[in-house]
Write a protein that holds these residues in place. Structure first.
Motif, short mmCIF file in Angstrom:
data_model
loop_
_atom_site.label_atom_id
_atom_site.label_comp_id
_atom_site.label_asym_id
_atom_site.label_seq_id
_atom_site.Cartn_x
_atom_site.Cartn_y
_atom_site.Cartn_z
N GLY A 241 0.81 -1.21 0.00
CA GLY A 241 0.00 0.00 0.00
C GLY A 241 0.84 1.26 0.00
O GLY A 241 2.04 1.24 -0.27
N VAL A 242 0.19 2.36 0.32
CA VAL A 242 0.84 3.67 0.35
C VAL A 242 0.13 4.51 1.40
O VAL A 242 -1.07 4.37 1.62
CB VAL A 242 0.77 4.35 -1.04
CG1 VAL A 242 -0.67 4.57 -1.48
CG2 VAL A 242 1.53 5.67 -1.04
N TYR A 243 0.91 5.37 2.09
CA TYR A 243 0.29 6.32 3.02
C TYR A 243 1.07 7.61 3.02
O TYR A 243 2.27 7.64 2.71
CB TYR A 243 0.17 5.74 4.43
CG TYR A 243 1.47 5.61 5.20
CD1 TYR A 243 1.94 6.65 6.01
CD2 TYR A 243 2.22 4.45 5.14
CE1 TYR A 243 3.12 6.52 6.72
CE2 TYR A 243 3.40 4.32 5.83
CZ TYR A 243 3.84 5.36 6.64
OH TYR A 243 5.02 5.24 7.34
N GLN A 244 0.39 8.68 3.35
CA GLN A 244 1.01 10.00 3.39
C GLN A 244 1.59 10.28 4.77
O GLN A 244 0.92 10.11 5.79
CB GLN A 244 -0.03 11.07 3.05
CG GLN A 244 0.53 12.48 2.95
CD GLN A 244 -0.57 13.51 2.79
OE1 GLN A 244 -1.28 13.83 3.73
NE2 GLN A 244 -0.73 14.01 1.56
N ARG A 245 2.83 10.71 4.79
CA ARG A 245 3.45 11.09 6.06
C ARG A 245 2.83 12.39 6.56
O ARG A 245 2.56 13.30 5.79
CB ARG A 245 4.96 11.26 5.89
CG ARG A 245 5.70 9.98 5.58
CD ARG A 245 7.20 10.23 5.50
NE ARG A 245 7.72 10.86 6.71
CZ ARG A 245 9.00 11.15 6.90
NH1 ARG A 245 9.89 10.88 5.96
NH2 ARG A 245 9.40 11.73 8.02
N VAL A 246 2.63 12.46 7.87
CA VAL A 246 2.06 13.68 8.44
C VAL A 246 3.13 14.58 9.04
O VAL A 246 2.82 15.68 9.52
CB VAL A 246 1.01 13.33 9.52
CG1 VAL A 246 -0.18 12.64 8.90
CG2 VAL A 246 1.63 12.48 10.62
N ASP A 247 4.40 14.12 9.04
CA ASP A 247 5.48 14.92 9.63
C ASP A 247 6.33 15.61 8.56
O ASP A 247 7.46 16.01 8.83
CB ASP A 247 6.37 14.05 10.51
CG ASP A 247 6.94 12.85 9.77
OD1 ASP A 247 6.54 12.61 8.62
OD2 ASP A 247 7.80 12.15 10.35
N THR A 248 5.79 15.76 7.34
CA THR A 248 6.51 16.49 6.30
C THR A 248 6.69 17.95 6.72
O THR A 248 5.72 18.57 7.19
CB THR A 248 5.74 16.43 4.97
OG1 THR A 248 5.54 15.05 4.60
CG2 THR A 248 6.51 17.13 3.87
N PRO A 249 7.89 18.52 6.60
CA PRO A 249 8.10 19.92 7.00
C PRO A 249 7.13 20.86 6.28
O PRO A 249 6.78 20.66 5.12
CB PRO A 249 9.55 20.19 6.58
CG PRO A 249 10.20 18.84 6.57
CD PRO A 249 9.14 17.88 6.13
N LEU A 250 6.67 21.87 7.02
CA LEU A 250 5.72 22.83 6.48
C LEU A 250 6.30 23.51 5.24
O LEU A 250 7.45 23.94 5.23
CB LEU A 250 5.39 23.89 7.54
CG LEU A 250 4.20 24.80 7.25
CD1 LEU A 250 2.92 24.00 7.16
CD2 LEU A 250 4.08 25.88 8.34
#
Length: 243
Positions: free
Chosen positions: A187-196
């Motif tokens: 699968g695939v998921y989006q990281r939520v800790d990507t720098p602003l």
């Protein structure tokens, strides 16, 4: 640890014995607090409220361990209130959808192929505007090599190829049948800790899992293990729904 208290109301319509539609509203008070680990994040609490639409399909030969048929679940929600990690910041309203589908294909009297897929999304809503991730995945039923709810994200998708084989008929006082379940997941998921300010980053989890299912008088028991990407590996145990 998450504590919650609240309620809601739904109005629905049932199509035959296998399909159901619902529309309703739910509100609750949530409180997130640290139990183990370093206290690097604030304690989060507040009200959550959303309108929702749900569709459920259960068209299988057995509601516990199916060997033929289809099952699916889909929901869309519109959050008008959501807990914020910062008391001075109000989370803007945002949408959410999540769904999954499984097809059980009998190969013989004892063997079944299981095809599953699904995912969830917030339709491009910026992670910084949500605060707490809305989806938590990982555990015996999805990405088994990961810990329960180890993956926190606002967008994900998955696919599973499973093989179910009936091994033996147990004595009546022990319950039902004994099965082997093998599963390949990706699968695939989006990281939520990507720098602003940076483009969204994605990860691709995957694993191979196998285990035994015993349909006991207390419900199905699943015992197994999995090996996955990035050094993830785990033995797992669950009591309750398997599919």
């Amino acid at each position: 640890r998450v504590k919650q208290a609240g309620g809601g109301v739904d109005f629905g319509y049932q199509l035959g014995r296998s399909q159901e539609f619902r529309i309703g509203y739910q509100t609750e008070y949530l409180s997130y607090s640290l139990q183990v680990g370093e206290n690097t994040e604030p304690t989060v609490s507040g009200r959550e409220g959303f309108a929702r639409f749900q569709y459920t399909l259960l068209h299988v030969n057995d509601p516990v361990i199916p060997t033929t048929g289809q099952e699916a679940a889909f929901r869309t929600q519109w959050f008008e209130a959501y807990p914020s990690p910062i008391s001075a910041y109000t989370i803007p309203a945002f949408p959410l959808s999540q769904g999954g589908f499984s097809q059980f294909l009998p190969l013989s009297a004892r063997n079944t192929l299981v095809l599953s897929g699904g995912g969830g999304t917030v339709y491009g809503t910026n992670n910084a505007n949500i605060g707490l991730p809305v989806f938590s995945i990982g555990g015996p039923h999805l990405f088994s090599a990961y810990g329960t709810n180890e993956i926190l994200t606002n967008e994900y998708g998955y696919g599973q190829l499973g093989y179910l084989r009936k091994l033996a008929q147990l004595p009546p006082f022990l319950g039902g049948n004994l099965y082997f379940l093998g599963r390949l997941e990706g699968g695939v998921y989006q990281r939520v800790d990507t720098p602003l300010g940076q483009p969204a980053e994605y990860r691709n989890p995957g694993d191979v899992a196998g285990g035994l299912i015993v349909n006991t008088i207390f419900g199905p028991v699943l015992i197994g293990g999995a090996v996955g990407d990035a050094g993830h590996h785990r033995f797992f145990f669950s009591l309750g729904r398997v599919f």
